[in-house]
Design a protein around this motif. Structure first.
Motif, PDB file in Angstrom:
ATOM      1  N   LYS A  86      -0.330   3.746   2.956  1.00 39.16           N
ATOM      2  CA  LYS A  86      -1.694   3.384   2.576  1.00 39.16           C
ATOM      3  C   LYS A  86      -2.228   4.269   1.456  1.00 39.16           C
ATOM      4  N   LEU A  91       0.797  -1.214   0.000  1.00 39.38           N
ATOM      5  CA  LEU A  91       0.000   0.000   0.000  1.00 39.38           C
ATOM      6  C   LEU A  91       0.833   1.271   0.000  1.00 39.38           C
ATOM      7  N   GLU A 134      -3.689  -6.347  -2.801  1.00 39.68           N
ATOM      8  CA  GLU A 134      -3.162  -4.986  -2.819  1.00 39.68           C
ATOM      9  C   GLU A 134      -1.642  -5.075  -2.887  1.00 39.68           C
ATOM     10  N   ASP A 161      -5.245   2.596  -0.318  1.00 39.06           N
ATOM     11  CA  ASP A 161      -6.098   1.825   0.578  1.00 39.06           C
ATOM     12  C   ASP A 161      -7.546   2.299   0.498  1.00 39.06           C
TER      13      ASP A 161
END
Length: 731
Positions: free
Chosen positions: A593, A575, A613, A596
């Motif tokens: 992130k 991420l 991811e 995310d």
């Protein structure tokens, strides 16, 4: 295109153009397209930026909700399987699709058997009977001629930078198509050319890591320049590495377009070698004319082609030992010269070692230099080249799935052990974020910016300054995510009240719920930014006063450069995006992130395993000072590389995320498919400025960006930056 008044660096986003697989391949609605789980869902009215409601040029790429409802009717095999999962007692009795198999495996807690090996390129577990069950979906798919996906690979699409051709890998075939429109990038129902890359004799002994029953499938493809030629490079699960000249592909398509009679032949590879195990990372160097291929042997093979004497020529059935002289360099710099199956140490005698260096640099023979990571290494998904001061290849920069970046010297054989740059996250816990992508970025790729916020996308007060003996100096700019316009931070199934569509996997997202695993846990977090960052206004008003320069913490980059030419290294995890300082004592930039989206803990999509991811697909667009960072989860970050004009800050180079695609508006309009991303491709729009790569751009040049999904849907955008000071624009 009309643009409203905006601040410097602001991004304009209009609706994308969407072409579904059902549209392109003319698939009847009665037939399900694999991985298509995009039944229209009703999302409550959302607040969007006004400029995102319509195209900025007054047009529209699709017509509204009726367009989505008419074109996206598909059966929900995965959801249907979940409803009956409790009644299934024996996984061996399973008959059906991959989605059905995985829903049962996840809910029965068997993903340690069937999933871990696929995430880690197959290194940890033997999947056994479960793997065979999953493989059966290749034979049971009722897709009526639709191309089939090689699942859980890296980037499998590319656009030529020279010709108007789009390339996508489906299992062991390469579909080549000429986009029929420079605006919509619409592709024909049938490709203009299909390449069938052959398997080498060695590949039959190697077999497959991800699919033992079908090993000759493409793991990764790239387009790059090798000398004066643009090439398409392919990495296969059975260890094969294959290259084609795009000029030959273009010429064959032209012959077919002219209706010239052909004997049915297709372009032959100019390069075909095997690296001994599943191949993944690919890199090509224009000036030095070398190719790098990483493998699950935890090493990187560098193919050095002869520039004088007997040049390399691919010969069908030939063994690599016959075409290349092979040298192995281990992690400590020790050299082994492999000649016809025998080995002897060549690094012990410095005189002999120097002779070997000179011999290879002379380039009158073909050499393969194998750079090993040893027992501390692991699988290497991505590689890049770094340059010396003269533009020649100097090192291989590789990332392994533990997040370690390896700097591997190519040419020096008298010592010179590899340099390891550990992951900021460490590897104390199994579920720590893993390393997936790496890029080497020269200073020329960074866009000059006017101030702090224009450089990093947020104010100094919002940034977090982290220092530690183990990790160095960092600026965490993760809070800049709130400034991204039209960005969706909550999964569309959550916003639409369809959370019941998720499956459950207790192993998913483990690292997100353990705060002690944060990369900065064992570092010092400053309460206030350095004065050089927070007092930028004082510098602009009195920067000639010598005493103020004491705020300017600037080490001499010439003394402690990480790479010889002063380039920076970008590393991506599942991420996170990290830009290392080009000097050892400078500040790096971290964005956690980045792509995310919130969803309930331990939930997965029915068609995906855990850890979908992974920011593994990185494309560098120097002309736009841009990095396109694509994730298998289906989202793509557009990252602008920046460098402040004023020498007053604690950092010399940075980045900011300009946009994340598909946008929130795209999601709410049911344009984004909820399935993995097959590949992301970017290239200049044909005839938009100069296309001669040697001469550089003339006038304005626009780029097209194509996102290709597992359900065969393609989303297209257009990017432009008029000059180094103009906004990045998505049309």
């Amino acid at each position: 295109m009309a643009e409203s008044a905006s601040s410097e660096g602001e991004l304009h986003v209009s609706r994308c153009h969407c072409e579904t697989g059902r549209q392109r391949h003319r698939v009847p609605r009665s037939i399900q397209i694999p991985f298509d789980t995009s039944d229209p869902i009703v999302i409550p009215n959302q607040d969007h930026d006004s400029q995102d409601e319509t195209n900025s040029d007054g047009g529209s790429s699709h017509d509204g909700t009726d367009w989505d409802i008419a074109e996206q009717e598909a059966m929900q095999a995965a959801d249907g399987a979940m409803l009956e999962v409790e009644a299934v007692d024996d996984v061996d009795l399973l008959q059906g699709t991959l989605e059905e198999a995985y829903a049962i495996i996840v809910l029965h807690g068997l993903n340690d058997v069937a999933g871990l090996d696929l995430e880690d390129f197959g290194e940890e577990e033997d999947p056994g009977a479960i793997q065979a069950i999953l493989a059966e979906q290749d034979d049971s798919s009722d897709s009526e001629g639709l191309p089939r996906i090689a699942k859980w690979r890296l980037n499998l699409t590319a656009l030529s930078q020279v010709y108007n051709i789009y390339m996508v890998a489906y299992e062991n075939r390469i579909h080549i198509s000429r986009p029929r429109s420079c605006i919509t990038n619409a592709l024909p129902a049938e490709p203009d050319l299909i390449l069938h890359p052959p398997a080498s004799a060695m590949s039959f002994h190697i077999g497959g890591y991800l699919d033992e029953n079908f090993p000759h499938q493409v793991n990764h493809l790239i387009v790059g320049e090798l000398g004066q030629e643009e090439v398409l490079l392919l990495a296969f699960d059975d260890g094969d590495a294959i290259g084609y000249y795009t000029r030959h592909i273009e010429n064959e398509i032209i012959r077919r377009e002219r209706g010239e009679q052909t004997d049915g032949s297709v372009p032959e590879p100019f390069f075909h070698e095997n690296v001994g195990n599943s191949a993944w990372g690919l890199a090509v160097h224009k000036q030095s004319r070398i190719i790098a291929v990483s493998s699950n042997l935890h090493n990187v093979s560098v193919f050095v082609f002869a520039l004088t004497g007997a040049s390399y020529k691919h010969a069908k059935g030939a063994d690599s030992v016959e075409l290349f002289r092979n040298i192995v360099k281990d992690e400590n710099g020790k050299i082994f010269d492999l000649r016809k199956g025998s080995a002897h140490a060549a690094g012990a005698d410095k005189k002999k070692c120097k002779v070997l260096e000179d011999l290879i640099r002379h380039r009158d023979a073909n050499w393969r230099i194998v750079l090993e990571t040893g027992r501390m290494g692991t699988n290497i998904p991505n590689v890049a080249f770094s340059d010396d001061q003269y533009g020649e290849a100097d090192k291989v920069v590789a990332i392994d799935i533990h997040g370690v970046v390896w700097l591997m010297d190519i040419w020096h054989f008298c010592g010179h052990p590899h340099i390891k740059i550990e992951s900021l996250h460490g590897f104390r816990y199994y579920r720590n974020p893993r390393g997936w992508g790496v890029l080497v970025l020269p200073e020329s790729s960074f866009l000059p910016t006017k101030d702090y916020k224009d450089s990093l996308g947020l104010s100094p007060k919002e940034a977090r300054y982290v220092t530690g003996d183990d990790i160095g100096r960092w600026i965490d700019i993760s809070k800049g995510i709130k400034y991204l316009k039209n960005n969706s931070t909550v999964h569309p199934w959550m916003r639409s009240g369809n959370r019941n569509r998720f499956a459950i996997n207790l192993h998913e997202n483990g690292f997100r719920h353990h705060p002690e695993q944060n990369w900065s846990t064992h570092a010092h977090v400053a309460r206030e930014p350095p004065a050089s960052d927070i007092d930028e206004d004082r510098f602009f008003s009195a920067r000639e006063i010598p005493s103020l320069r004491t705020y300017n913490w600037k080490p001499d980059p010439l003394k402690k450069r990480v790479l010889a030419d002063g380039s920076s290294i970008m590393r991506t995890y599942e991420l996170d995006i990290e830009l290392r300082s080009f000097d050892e004592d400078g500040y790096g930039i971290m964005f956690e992130k980045a792509i995310d989206q919130f969803r309930p803990p331990h939930t997965v999509l029915p068609s995906m395993r855990r850890s979908h991811e992974r920011l593994a697909n990185l494309l560098h667009v120097p002309e736009l000072s841009l990095v396109v960072a694509g994730s298998m989860c289906g989202r793509v970050a557009l990252v602008t590389l920046t460098r402040p004009r004023e020498d007053i800050y604690s950092f010399s180079r940075g980045f900011k995320i300009e946009a994340i695609l598909p946008t929130k508006y795209d999601e709410d309009s049911n344009v984004r498919p909820i399935c993995p991303l097959l590949g992301v491709a970017v290239a200049p729009v044909p005839f938009s400025g100069n296309t001669d790569l040697a001469d550089g751009p003339i006038g304005r040049r626009r780029y097209r960006l194509m996102l290709h999904y597992y359900d065969l849907r393609i989303l297209s955008y257009e990017l432009s930056r008029n000059s180094e000071n103009d906004n990045l624009t998505i049309f």
